[in-house]
Design a protein around this motif. Structure first.
Motif, mmCIF file in Angstrom:
data_model
loop_
_atom_site.group_PDB
_atom_site.id
_atom_site.type_symbol
_atom_site.label_atom_id
_atom_site.label_comp_id
_atom_site.label_asym_id
_atom_site.label_seq_id
_atom_site.Cartn_x
_atom_site.Cartn_y
_atom_site.Cartn_z
ATOM 1 N N ALA A 1 0.847 -1.190 0.000
ATOM 2 C CA ALA A 1 0.000 0.000 0.000
ATOM 3 C C ALA A 1 0.886 1.244 0.000
ATOM 4 N N ASP A 2 0.445 2.291 -0.710
ATOM 5 C CA ASP A 2 1.195 3.543 -0.743
ATOM 6 C C ASP A 2 1.247 4.181 0.645
ATOM 7 N N VAL A 3 2.380 4.808 0.945
ATOM 8 C CA VAL A 3 2.521 5.609 2.157
ATOM 9 C C VAL A 3 2.212 7.052 1.785
ATOM 10 N N PRO A 4 1.205 7.679 2.369
ATOM 11 C CA PRO A 4 0.840 9.048 1.995
ATOM 12 C C PRO A 4 2.007 10.024 2.180
ATOM 13 N N GLY A 5 2.194 10.899 1.182
ATOM 14 C CA GLY A 5 3.226 11.913 1.274
ATOM 15 C C GLY A 5 4.628 11.434 0.994
ATOM 16 N N GLU A 6 4.797 10.174 0.605
ATOM 17 C CA GLU A 6 6.120 9.631 0.307
ATOM 18 C C GLU A 6 6.050 8.787 -0.962
ATOM 19 N N HIS A 7 7.200 8.659 -1.640
ATOM 20 C CA HIS A 7 7.324 7.624 -2.655
ATOM 21 C C HIS A 7 7.866 6.392 -1.943
ATOM 22 N N ALA A 8 6.940 5.732 -1.256
ATOM 23 C CA ALA A 8 7.264 4.548 -0.462
ATOM 24 C C ALA A 8 5.991 3.727 -0.324
ATOM 25 N N ARG A 9 6.167 2.451 -0.023
ATOM 26 C CA ARG A 9 5.033 1.565 0.207
ATOM 27 C C ARG A 9 5.275 0.748 1.469
ATOM 28 N N ARG A 10 4.167 0.275 2.047
ATOM 29 C CA ARG A 10 4.246 -0.525 3.263
ATOM 30 C C ARG A 10 3.329 -1.724 3.124
ATOM 31 N N CYS A 11 3.779 -2.834 3.659
ATOM 32 C CA CYS A 11 2.970 -4.050 3.605
ATOM 33 C C CYS A 11 1.898 -4.011 4.689
ATOM 34 N N PRO A 12 0.613 -4.140 4.325
ATOM 35 C CA PRO A 12 -0.444 -4.123 5.332
ATOM 36 C C PRO A 12 -0.474 -5.384 6.192
ATOM 37 N N SER A 13 0.250 -6.415 5.763
ATOM 38 C CA SER A 13 0.250 -7.667 6.512
ATOM 39 C C SER A 13 1.392 -7.741 7.526
ATOM 40 N N CYS A 14 2.635 -7.495 7.071
ATOM 41 C CA CYS A 14 3.788 -7.637 7.972
ATOM 42 C C CYS A 14 4.480 -6.317 8.274
ATOM 43 N N SER A 15 3.963 -5.198 7.742
ATOM 44 C CA SER A 15 4.468 -3.843 7.996
ATOM 45 C C SER A 15 5.842 -3.561 7.402
ATOM 46 N N LEU A 16 6.306 -4.377 6.462
ATOM 47 C CA LEU A 16 7.580 -4.094 5.805
ATOM 48 C C LEU A 16 7.492 -2.749 5.087
ATOM 49 N N TYR A 17 8.481 -1.893 5.327
ATOM 50 C CA TYR A 17 8.541 -0.568 4.710
ATOM 51 C C TYR A 17 9.444 -0.633 3.488
ATOM 52 N N VAL A 18 8.923 -0.186 2.327
ATOM 53 C CA VAL A 18 9.656 -0.298 1.059
ATOM 54 C C VAL A 18 9.798 1.098 0.455
ATOM 55 N N PRO A 19 10.898 1.818 0.751
ATOM 56 C CA PRO A 19 11.085 3.140 0.160
ATOM 57 C C PRO A 19 11.661 3.039 -1.250
ATOM 58 N N MET A 20 11.462 4.075 -2.035
ATOM 59 C CA MET A 20 12.119 4.151 -3.330
ATOM 60 C C MET A 20 13.594 4.455 -3.086
ATOM 61 N N GLN A 21 14.471 3.676 -3.684
ATOM 62 C CA GLN A 21 15.894 3.800 -3.409
ATOM 63 C C GLN A 21 16.666 4.274 -4.635
ATOM 64 N N LEU A 22 17.814 4.893 -4.375
ATOM 65 C CA LEU A 22 18.695 5.358 -5.425
ATOM 66 C C LEU A 22 19.874 4.414 -5.598
ATOM 67 N N SER A 23 20.507 4.495 -6.764
ATOM 68 C CA SER A 23 21.714 3.705 -7.056
ATOM 69 C C SER A 23 22.845 4.685 -7.362
ATOM 70 N N PRO A 24 23.671 5.021 -6.360
ATOM 71 C CA PRO A 24 24.748 5.982 -6.608
ATOM 72 C C PRO A 24 25.899 5.367 -7.401
ATOM 73 N N ALA A 25 26.470 6.151 -8.280
ATOM 74 C CA ALA A 25 27.637 5.737 -9.059
ATOM 75 C C ALA A 25 28.591 6.921 -9.147
ATOM 76 N N ILE A 26 29.862 6.628 -9.370
ATOM 77 C CA ILE A 26 30.864 7.685 -9.482
ATOM 78 C C ILE A 26 31.456 7.694 -10.885
ATOM 79 N N LEU A 27 32.016 8.833 -11.264
ATOM 80 C CA LEU A 27 32.847 8.898 -12.451
ATOM 81 C C LEU A 27 33.982 9.869 -12.149
#
Length: 300
Positions: A141-167
């Motif tokens: 389920a969407d978390v209001p005000g965030e680009h994140a989701r949470r499981c309504p069953s086990c409460s796992l929090y799933v945020p949108m993550q970045l992949s940093p790279a260097i050059l």
């Protein structure tokens, strides 16, 4: 073309207004309006589900997807595909514009539209690929005000993550009376004709600077010092969520690169006053780093 300041957020404050900008995403392509830039909400079908991206000069910006797309049903716009990065414009129908992949879009529109498009690609791809809980398989389920989701069953929090790279723009002193030299590489994959900079993803547990040292050692077998931060850029060409952090670094005058032929096909030193023509495009942080190295080089 408007040049404004984009501020990302996830605040869905009320319905999308007719004059708000909207970024329609189909896979790895985005809809560019017939007059350039992105269409307004009023230009697209009513009933579209809009996802908040942030603001451009204080005005709301939204993302959505076309009906029939693999990303998620939202509108009834048609979309055709010919290439993975959409380098060739594709008609969108109904005089709405054309579809472009992020590299072509960034080259055509520049900032701040390139950053907007990068965020739209990340947000919509993340929503498509993170629908179910990885622990118990319940729909998230969407978390209001965030680009994140949470499981309504086990409460796992799933945020949108970045992949940093260097050059890294790696320089060494040139011969007596000559310009300093810049190390450029050609890859075995992607645009293999481009002379690029050493780059790579940051590993868990290491700093950005540590990643510079490790990647330079792995890719060209060199040791660098005077690692100095330059800037960063969202970089959708390498996949949604990638953020490139650019650095300057220096090698000893007698340092010579060694490539293994797996990731890199070639690596050479070029005088800063005689760089090859085949360098990264002007919209990329790679080019900004190269141009900065040229500007800051001591006179020969």
């Amino acid at each position: 073309m408007v040049r404004g300041r984009f501020v990302p957020d996830a605040l869905g404050t009320g319905p999308a207004l007719p004059d708000d900008l909207c970024l329609l995403v189909d896979g790895r392509k985005l809809l560019v309006g017939a007059a350039g830039g992105f269409p307004a909400v009023r230009d697209l079908p009513a009933g579209t589900e809009w996802i908040p991206l942030g603001t451009l000069d204080g005005a709301r910006v939204w993302a959505g997807v076309p009906t029939g797309s693999e990303t998620a049903p939202a509108t009834h716009l048609p979309a055709t595909g010919t290439g993975r990065d959409g380098a060739r414009p594709e008609p969108a129908g109904d005089d709405l514009g054309h579809w472009l992949g992020w590299p072509a879009l960034a080259a055509e529109l520049g900032e701040p539209y390139a950053a907007l498009a990068s965020r739209a690609l990340q947000v919509m791809t993340w929503r498509r690929t993170h629908r179910f809980c990885g622990a118990c398989a319940t729909e998230l389920a969407d978390v209001p005000g965030e680009h994140a989701r949470r499981c309504p069953s086990c409460s796992l929090y799933v945020p949108m993550q970045l992949s940093p790279a260097i050059l890294a723009a790696i320089r060494r002193p040139g011969p007596a009376g000559g310009a300093d030299e810049l190390l450029l590489v050609r890859h075995t994959y992607g645009p293999t004709d481009i002379w690029a900079l050493v780059a790579g993803f940051v590993e868990a547990g290491e700093s950005l600077e540590e990643a510079v040292h490790r990647e330079v050692g792995e890719e060209v077998g060199l040791t660098v010092d005077r690692v100095t931060y330059f800037g960063s850029q969202p970089w959708a060409m390498s996949g949604p969520g990638v953020v490139l952090a650019g650095f300057h670094a220096v090698c000893a005058a007698d340092a010579e690169p060694v490539v293994d032929g797996t990731e890199l096909a070639d690596a050479r030193w070029f005088p800063l006053d005689r760089l090859p023509a085949e360098i990264p495009p002007a919209y990329s942080i790679s080019r900004w780093l190269i141009d900065d190295a040229v500007r800051s080089a001591p006179p020969a």
